[in-house]
Design a protein around this motif. Sequence first.
Motif, mmCIF file in Angstrom:
data_model
loop_
_atom_site.group_PDB
_atom_site.id
_atom_site.type_symbol
_atom_site.label_atom_id
_atom_site.label_comp_id
_atom_site.label_asym_id
_atom_site.label_seq_id
_atom_site.Cartn_x
_atom_site.Cartn_y
_atom_site.Cartn_z
ATOM 1 N N TRP A 187 0.801 -1.224 0.000
ATOM 2 C CA TRP A 187 0.000 0.000 0.000
ATOM 3 C C TRP A 187 0.831 1.270 0.000
ATOM 4 O O TRP A 187 0.477 2.243 -0.673
ATOM 5 N N LYS A 188 1.933 1.300 0.725
ATOM 6 C CA LYS A 188 2.781 2.507 0.713
ATOM 7 C C LYS A 188 3.367 2.736 -0.678
ATOM 8 O O LYS A 188 3.454 3.865 -1.150
ATOM 9 N N PHE A 189 3.741 1.652 -1.334
ATOM 10 C CA PHE A 189 4.259 1.769 -2.700
ATOM 11 C C PHE A 189 3.173 2.298 -3.630
ATOM 12 O O PHE A 189 3.412 3.213 -4.422
ATOM 13 N N LEU A 190 1.969 1.732 -3.541
ATOM 14 C CA LEU A 190 0.871 2.196 -4.390
ATOM 15 C C LEU A 190 0.504 3.644 -4.085
ATOM 16 O O LEU A 190 0.182 4.406 -4.999
ATOM 17 N N ALA A 191 0.560 4.014 -2.814
ATOM 18 C CA ALA A 191 0.264 5.401 -2.445
ATOM 19 C C ALA A 191 1.189 6.364 -3.179
ATOM 20 O O ALA A 191 0.740 7.388 -3.709
ATOM 21 N N SER A 192 2.468 6.017 -3.255
ATOM 22 C CA SER A 192 3.411 6.903 -3.953
ATOM 23 C C SER A 192 3.247 6.833 -5.465
ATOM 24 O O SER A 192 3.320 7.852 -6.143
ATOM 25 N N GLN A 193 3.013 5.643 -5.996
ATOM 26 C CA GLN A 193 2.859 5.494 -7.443
ATOM 27 C C GLN A 193 1.589 6.150 -7.970
ATOM 28 O O GLN A 193 1.584 6.714 -9.056
ATOM 29 N N LEU A 194 0.509 6.052 -7.190
ATOM 30 C CA LEU A 194 -0.781 6.592 -7.618
ATOM 31 C C LEU A 194 -1.041 7.990 -7.075
ATOM 32 O O LEU A 194 -2.050 8.603 -7.388
ATOM 33 N N ASN A 195 -0.109 8.485 -6.253
ATOM 34 C CA ASN A 195 -0.218 9.808 -5.645
ATOM 35 C C ASN A 195 -1.496 9.945 -4.810
ATOM 36 O O ASN A 195 -2.220 10.926 -4.913
ATOM 37 N N ILE A 196 -1.756 8.910 -3.984
ATOM 38 C CA ILE A 196 -2.924 8.902 -3.103
ATOM 39 C C ILE A 196 -2.418 8.591 -1.690
ATOM 40 O O ILE A 196 -2.218 7.437 -1.323
ATOM 41 N N SER A 197 -2.215 9.621 -0.902
ATOM 42 C CA SER A 197 -1.626 9.444 0.429
ATOM 43 C C SER A 197 -2.488 8.580 1.341
ATOM 44 O O SER A 197 -1.967 7.938 2.258
ATOM 45 N N GLU A 198 -3.796 8.525 1.114
ATOM 46 C CA GLU A 198 -4.686 7.715 1.948
ATOM 47 C C GLU A 198 -4.325 6.231 1.906
ATOM 48 O O GLU A 198 -4.645 5.481 2.823
ATOM 49 N N LEU A 199 -3.659 5.791 0.854
ATOM 50 C CA LEU A 199 -3.293 4.381 0.719
ATOM 51 C C LEU A 199 -2.041 4.009 1.509
ATOM 52 O O LEU A 199 -1.689 2.839 1.580
ATOM 53 N N SER A 200 -1.380 4.972 2.101
ATOM 54 C CA SER A 200 -0.147 4.667 2.823
ATOM 55 C C SER A 200 -0.410 4.094 4.213
ATOM 56 O O SER A 200 0.525 3.714 4.913
ATOM 57 N N ILE A 201 -1.660 3.985 4.611
ATOM 58 C CA ILE A 201 -1.998 3.388 5.902
ATOM 59 C C ILE A 201 -1.753 1.882 5.827
ATOM 60 O O ILE A 201 -2.105 1.227 4.855
ATOM 61 N N THR A 202 -1.128 1.343 6.872
ATOM 62 C CA THR A 202 -0.797 -0.084 6.910
ATOM 63 C C THR A 202 -1.363 -0.713 8.184
ATOM 64 O O THR A 202 -2.025 -0.046 8.975
ATOM 65 N N THR A 203 -1.044 -1.968 8.407
ATOM 66 C CA THR A 203 -1.497 -2.659 9.617
ATOM 67 C C THR A 203 -0.864 -2.083 10.881
ATOM 68 O O THR A 203 -1.311 -2.390 11.973
#
Length: 69
Positions: free
Chosen positions: A18-34
């Motif tokens: 998710w952190k990788f996708l957050a940076s690739q897709l430019n969506i900071s909300e996806l950087s949340i993890t377990t």
Amino acid sequence: MNKVAFIDMEGVLVPEIWKFLASQLNISELSITTREVEDYKKLMLYCIDVLNKNQITLLGRVLNSIDHI
């Protein structure tokens, strides 16, 4: 020969994407993890909701974003 597997503190054998996708897709909300949301099901539902709100599909931008990993 002994074989050893190492896991991180959350018990994950592979890095969370998710952190990788957050940076690739430019969506900071996806950087949340377990680490922030311990309930894995709630976290996945949250991430799916974020993807839906941004009109991102698995077969579209997500697979294209991770293709070069």
